[in-house]
Design an enzyme around this catalytic site. Structure first.
Site, PDB file in Angstrom:
ATOM      1  N   ASP A  52     -33.366  29.144   0.257  1.00 29.20           N
ATOM      2  CA  ASP A  52     -33.071  29.210  -1.170  1.00 29.20           C
ATOM      3  C   ASP A  52     -34.272  29.821  -1.873  1.00 29.20           C
ATOM      4  O   ASP A  52     -35.416  29.480  -1.564  1.00 29.20           O
ATOM      5  CB  ASP A  52     -32.800  27.815  -1.738  1.00 29.20           C
ATOM      6  N   ASP A  98     -24.897  30.372  -2.179  1.00 31.76           N
ATOM      7  CA  ASP A  98     -24.585  29.200  -3.007  1.00 31.76           C
ATOM      8  C   ASP A  98     -23.742  29.590  -4.223  1.00 31.76           C
ATOM      9  O   ASP A  98     -22.797  28.884  -4.592  1.00 31.76           O
ATOM     10  CB  ASP A  98     -25.866  28.507  -3.477  1.00 31.76           C
TER      11      ASP A  98
END
Length: 170
Positions: A117, A136
């Protein structure tokens, strides 16, 4: 189904290419933070071993493999679901977003042992503590789309057959 496959492939490639560029070419894995348009957009490296917001992180290798298996089962189920009957284009796109994003995060777990991320968006008066990635975003948008557009096919399978003239005259 081709639309779903193309969307899934596009999301998967965009996710993996963006992660490769940011993590490896821009060395975010070593720098940890790159301010792009502070505070609105920054790259903050976060290796997410759990699910959303790091839930279940630190549970070890078993969690990693359970999350990989769960992602593959959900991906397979969504693929079969949209393949079984006619759906609207928005439903097929939504399925592709979810599938492509889920597979992108599966590859991260296989290669890195965690999901990479790096996107962080904040406001001048609020610092967002969480990072996310292209996968995501696609998973979230796909899941919302599946809920919103489920059952709203093009109607081809539900249209009643027109009555013939002979039956109509009786």
């Amino acid at each position: 189904m081709r639309l779903t496959a193309w969307v899934a492939a596009g999301v998967f490639l965009l996710d993996q290419i963006s992660k490769y560029i940011v993590v490896h070419l821009m060395n975010l894995d070593r720098l940890l933070v790159i301010e792009v348009l502070p505070p609105w957009l920054n790259f903050h490296m976060a290796w997410n071993q759990g699910v959303n917001f790091g839930l279940m992180a630190g549970e070890g290798d078993l969690t990693r493999w359970v999350l990989i298996a769960l992602s593959l089962v959900i991906t397979g189920w969504v693929w079969i679901w949209v393949r079984r009957e006619r759906h609207s284009r928005l439903m097929l796109v939504s399925a592709g977003l979810l599938i492509g994003g889920a597979l992108g995060n599966v590859i991260d777990r296989l290669v890195y042992g965690a999901v990479a991320d790096f996107l962080n968006m904040s406001l001048p008066f609020w610092r967002n503590p969480w990072s996310f990635n292209v996968a995501d975003i696609a998973i979230f948008a796909g899941a919302v789309g599946l809920v919103l557009f489920s059952g709203k096919g093009d109607g081809a399978a539900k249209k009643p057959r027109p009555k013939s003239d002979a039956k109509a005259r009786r």
